[in-house]
Design an enzyme around this catalytic site. Structure first.
Site, PDB file in Angstrom:
ATOM      1  CD  GLU A 114       1.632   9.626 -14.245  1.00  0.00           C
ATOM      2  OE1 GLU A 114       2.005   9.526 -15.421  1.00  0.00           O
ATOM      3  OE2 GLU A 114       2.378   9.352 -13.260  1.00  0.00           O
ATOM      4  CG  HIS A 174      -0.269   0.153   2.531  1.00  0.00           C
ATOM      5  ND1 HIS A 174       0.020  -0.937   3.324  1.00  0.00           N
ATOM      6  CD2 HIS A 174       0.206   1.226   3.211  1.00  0.00           C
ATOM      7  CE1 HIS A 174       0.627  -0.533   4.428  1.00  0.00           C
ATOM      8  NE2 HIS A 174       0.760   0.784   4.384  1.00  0.00           N
ATOM      9  CG  HIS A 230       2.752  10.947  -9.059  1.00  0.00           C
ATOM     10  ND1 HIS A 230       4.005  11.416  -9.379  1.00  0.00           N
ATOM     11  CD2 HIS A 230       2.475   9.969  -9.960  1.00  0.00           C
ATOM     12  CE1 HIS A 230       4.451  10.757 -10.439  1.00  0.00           C
ATOM     13  NE2 HIS A 230       3.544   9.862 -10.802  1.00  0.00           N
ATOM     14  CD  GLU A 274      -1.681   3.213   6.056  1.00  0.00           C
ATOM     15  OE1 GLU A 274      -1.180   4.047   6.827  1.00  0.00           O
ATOM     16  OE2 GLU A 274      -1.168   2.096   5.842  1.00  0.00           O
TER      17      GLU A 274
END
Length: 123
Positions: free
Chosen positions: A117, A7, A75, A56
């Protein structure tokens, strides 16, 4: 030894606003939640329903100022089948923060100004 992605974490000021944004903008759904016993934090994991990778979101009760994202050079990236439709949807939402038409990509900003993105799905 093999490592696999699990994550990514974004800390958020308003958990409900962030959950609403990620579901509306990207279709991400809550898959798990951790509530601290003393109420000092909540962690919510969001999934895309396809991959095992999660986003998360961490909310901290005592944090009251915007997070310092530096130059915002990090990002997440998600790909989408109908790139043009996604672009129009995000344009209507008013969340597109940067476009690179030469590369065929754009970025959206969440309520805390984290960038995501958006890429066309590779064929």
């Amino acid at each position: 030894m093999k490592f696999t992605f699990c994550h990514n974490n974004f800390n958020v000021l308003n958990l409900e606003k962030s959950l609403e944004f990620y579901e509306k903008a990207l279709g991400l759904k809550e898959v798990r939640r951790i509530n601290s016993e003393d109420g000092s934090f909540v962690i919510v994991y969001l999934g895309d329903g396809v991959t095992s990778h999660n986003l998360e979101l961490t909310w901290l009760r005592d944090w009251e100022r915007p997070y310092n994202l530096g130059d915002n050079e990090f990002h997440l990236a998600l790909e989408v089948e109908d790139f043009d439709k996604a672009y129009e949807f995000h344009k209507e939402m008013g969340c597109i923060c940067f476009e690179n038409k030469a590369m065929g990509i754009y970025f959206i900003a969440d309520p805390d100004n984290y960038w995501v993105e958006i890429l066309p799905k590779k064929k």
